[in-house]
Write an enzyme that holds these catalytic residues in place. Structure first.
Site, PDB file in Angstrom:
ATOM      1  N   ASP A 169       0.871  -1.160   0.000  1.00  0.00           N
ATOM      2  CA  ASP A 169       0.000   0.000   0.000  1.00  0.00           C
ATOM      3  C   ASP A 169       0.920   1.226   0.000  1.00  0.00           C
ATOM      4  O   ASP A 169       2.121   1.113   0.230  1.00  0.00           O
ATOM      5  CB  ASP A 169      -0.943  -0.019   1.225  1.00  0.00           C
ATOM      6  CG  ASP A 169      -2.180   0.834   0.983  1.00  0.00           C
ATOM      7  OD1 ASP A 169      -3.217   0.581   1.612  1.00  0.00           O
ATOM      8  OD2 ASP A 169      -2.107   1.741   0.121  1.00  0.00           O
TER       9      ASP A 169
HETATM   10  C1  GLC Z   1      -4.375   4.315  -0.231  1.00  0.00           C
HETATM   11  C2  GLC Z   1      -5.251   3.119  -0.051  1.00  0.00           C
HETATM   12  C3  GLC Z   1      -5.191   2.151  -1.204  1.00  0.00           C
HETATM   13  C4  GLC Z   1      -4.992   2.918  -2.491  1.00  0.00           C
HETATM   14  C5  GLC Z   1      -3.620   3.535  -2.428  1.00  0.00           C
HETATM   15  C6  GLC Z   1      -3.326   4.414  -3.653  1.00  0.00           C
HETATM   16  O1  GLC Z   1      -3.819   4.733   0.966  1.00  0.00           O
HETATM   17  O2  GLC Z   1      -5.149   2.390   1.172  1.00  0.00           O
HETATM   18  O3  GLC Z   1      -6.420   1.411  -1.217  1.00  0.00           O
HETATM   19  O4  GLC Z   1      -5.112   2.057  -3.608  1.00  0.00           O
HETATM   20  O5  GLC Z   1      -3.406   4.300  -1.249  1.00  0.00           O
HETATM   21  O6  GLC Z   1      -4.149   5.536  -3.654  1.00  0.00           O
END
Ligand code: GLC
Length: 730
Positions: A261
């Site tokens: 993430d």
């Molecule tokens: C965020 C989310 C994830 C997302 C990523 C990119 O913090 O937890 O679901 O795809 O960052 O935006």
């Protein structure tokens, strides 16, 4: 002369063929192309594959001409372009999208065919927009109604989530775009999400929190997976050896790439050895005193540090090759996939898909006189309709965090009602959402709230029917990322407003646009209650299709709606069980989440998992069960005993009568949605594999165990509305 020329041409073309690298030859098997590409790469180039080179871009091999990966949120539509290096939109004019319904709405259709259509349509827009990875679907289990991101997920039951996520993934990947199933794993709250450590039993992990991910990998063949922010048993999930190497890659055979993430990577050695393949979102290195402004992409934990670790032998080149191979496989399955489609941005066609899914996902929770739905507003009559609520006009495709969308259009409920009934429709805002830091902190001006409520009540007293449109609104604390809800009640004074409206007009329909269960102390005072989720671009048309009866509602709840928060398992064991002490949260309810808790502890939910009414009625005949080879086939005739066609979701639950460990009273193991014309009967057959479907995870032998003995098979239209039961000796 001619022969000489021919010979020369032949030699040149043979030489040319000889020089075309295997990895460029699309007719070659993917694994051969990967081997060839890998053999041509330097160590530094292999490392460069393993981390971001932009907010949503990860490395390729520029020298060889191997492209990198463009990634994009999110699960409900292709997000607007983000600036290369900054958290702000790039301001394009060609990046509007179709906003599809929230995944909780998709789950509420209980219709896998809808999930495939959803995936195919969103995949068409993703590939048209030049994306290789779509960051979704989210399949985290709904453990508490306060979790800010439940609207992005598929409910409280692993079988429902598993069954619905697989066709979504297959639909998206059919276009040559990878899904990135998320957030692996145990990301069941947003409060302290960046660091909270989750402790739960191996049984809860295996029986509840992993099955949807396992299905995504083993049935959906998902090409990538996102590690979550939180920790599990003390280690960050984006580089957690037990989850990523031992379970995901070794036990389940996952051959795709693990993506962190964003900014979820915290340790170079763990990142190198803990199963992470592509590090995204890192923007500083506190361990090296490198702050945001000085940070460069090769300072990622899987950048220079990894290169040095391989050069020193601290990390073997084999480990690096495995990462590089997985990333190359993702590139060859997407950017270099000879079968990659061209996709399209056919808003009209995709909006139709979105509308059909929304209609199938809308759940009619209650339909009591004097407000019998569907609405019977006669053409040309002076019937006056009052629409009340800020959610009747608010754009709900925005907000919510990373799943936010720049929708090409979003038709509100009010607009659709006016389209349907013209001048007979009036609107009153009714309440004022707290939509900025000041109002969130200090509440809105009570005089404003009072006057809005008073105006709405006055108008309601004169209307023939009131359509209340409220719920949550994806603002902070109201169904959004990085913040859980602070209360189970509807916010902004809605409960008081609904009661006040019901006092002056009993002909009231409550429509909730939300992604979570809410308290409904006013339920007995209103006629109908419609759970409409976040339907996306076609919010208004879908809601009006159901209210008018153009569509007979067939949605079923993907999660339980407790009467009060304390009736929920996660809120029955003190703050250690939710939200934790800021460092650790312990899932003390173990395997008894959702209806598993309500059934076993005999605490009735206000509306049960699997519940949903129809404008027709259904009758269940006698169920039977018979072996067909290793499968147990459970059949039950279902009849439409009403006057309109309707779809019924036949649900099959299994419970061990004398378990040797604590087991839920019953668990969903199969379901099927079936369309029935008035008076029509169909026999629904549901297949079980008892060795799997009767099993629990035995922590001693660390294996699945299906005890011999007596089981109860239950068939019904919800976990609380069982129509047929059968004792079965296994
Ligand atoms: C965020 C989310 C994830 C997302 C990523 C990119 O913090 O937890 O679901 O795809 O960052 O935006």
């Amino acid at each position: 002369m001619k022969h000489v020329l021919l010979l020369l041409t032949l030699c040149c073309s043979l030489t040319a063929v000889a020089q075309t690298p295997v990895w460029q030859d699309a007719s070659q098997p993917t694994e051969l192309r990967i081997d060839d590409a890998l053999s041509r790469m330097t160590l530094a180039e292999k490392v460069a594959l393993c981390h971001a080179w932009g907010k949503f871009y990860s490395g390729g091999v520029p020298r060889l001409g191997i492209p990198g990966l463009w990634m994009s949120d999110g699960p409900h539509g292709v997000r607007a372009e983000i600036d290369w290096n900054e958290w702000k939109t790039a301001g394009w004019t060609t990046d509007s999208c179709t906003a599809f319904p929230s995944l909780t709405c998709l789950a509420a259709t209980w219709n896998p065919a809808m999930a495939e259509r959803y995936g195919r349509a969103i995949g068409e827009e993703a590939v048209y927009r030049g994306k290789q990875v779509l960051l979704g679907p989210g399949v985290n289990i709904y453990r508490t109604p306060l979790n800010g991101r439940n609207f992005e997920y598929m409910g409280e039951d692993p079988v429902l989530a598993a069954t619905m996520c697989v066709p979504y993934i297959q639909g998206v990947q059919s276009q040559g775009v990878a899904c990135c199933v998320k957030h692996f794993a145990l990301n069941n709250q947003e409060l302290n999400r960046w660091s909270i450590n989750v402790e739960c039993s191996e049984r809860a992990l295996r029986e509840l929190y992993l099955p949807a991910f396992r299905a995504a990998v083993q049935k959906g063949k998902v090409w990538s997976l996102m590690g979550s922010y939180n920790k599990f048993r003390g280690t960050h999930c984006s580089h957690n050896d037990y989850l990523l190497n031992q379970i995901l890659k070794q036990e389940w055979g996952f051959d795709g790439a693990v993506v962190s993430d964003w900014d979820a990577t915290h340790n170079a050695r763990e990142a190198a050895l803990g199963g992470l393949d592509i590090e995204m979102g890192t923007s500083q290195r506190p361990d090296k005193g490198i702050k945001g402004g000085q940070f460069t992409w090769d300072e990622c934990y899987l950048g220079n540090d990894l290169l040095k670790a391989v050069q020193s032998g601290e990390v073997t080149e084999e480990v690096l090759d495995d990462k590089a191979r997985r990333v190359l496989r993702l590139i060859f399955r997407t950017a270099l996939n000879p079968h990659r489609q061209t996709g399209n941005q056919d808003y009209a066609a995709h909006s139709q898909v979105a509308r059909e899914i929304a209609c199938e996902g809308i759940v009619l929770l209650q339909n009591r006189k004097p407000t019998p739905l569907p609405l019977t507003v006669k053409e040309g009559s002076s019937h006056s309709i009052l629409v009340v609520g800020d959610n009747a006009v608010k754009r709900l495709t925005e907000g919510g965090g990373s799943s936010e969308l720049k929708a090409q259009h979003e038709t509100s409920v009010l607009a659709a009602m006016q389209q349907e009934y013209g001048e007979r429709v009036q609107w009153a805002q009714g309440y004022l959402p707290e939509c900025n830091d000041y109002s969130r902190e200090h509440g809105v001006d009570q005089r404003v709230t009072d006057s809005l409520q008073q105006q709405a009540v006055e108008m309601a007293g004169k209307a023939d029917v009131v359509i209340y449109v409220g719920g949550l609104n994806k603002d902070k604390f109201q169904d959004t990322e990085d913040a859980d809800r602070k209360q189970y009640d509807l916010p902004f004074g809605q409960p008081e407003l609904i009661e006040a409206l019901a006092r002056v007009n009993r002909n009231i329909v409550v429509v909730l646009l939300s992604g979570n269960a809410v308290a409904m102390p006013w339920a007995d005072k209103v006629g109908a209650i419609v759970q409409a989720w976040y339907p996306g671009s076609e919010t208004g048309p879908a809601v009006v299709d159901v209210l008018t009866g153009r569509v007979n509602p067939s949605g079923r709840l993907p999660f339980s709606i407790p009467v009060k928060l304390d009736d929920c398992a996660a809120h029955s064991f003190g703050t250690d069980a939710y939200p934790g002490d800021g460092k650790t949260v312990t899932y003390k309810e173990d395997v008894l989440v959702g209806y598993r808790w309500h059934d076993t502890k005999k605490i009735p939910a206000r509306f049960a998992f699997g519940h949903g009414l129809s404008y027709t009625t259904f009758e269940y005949g006698k169920m039977q069960a018979e072996w067909q080879g290793k499968e147990l086939v459970v059949s039950v005739p279902v009849k439409n005993t009403g006057k309109v066609a309707g779809k019924e979701v036949v649900q099959l639950y299994v419970g061990e009568d004398h378990p040797t460990v604590v087991r839920p009273a019953k668990e969903l193991k199969a379901f099927e949605k079936v369309l029935l014309q008035p008076g029509e009967t169909k026999t629904v057959s549901l297949r079980l594999t008892p060795s799997d479907d009767f099993a629990y995870y035995d922590e001693t032998s660390r294996s699945w165990q299906a005890n011999r003995g007596s089981y109860t098979l239950s068939v019904g239209r919800s976990s609380a509305d069982i129509r047929q039961k059968l004792r079965f000796k296994y």
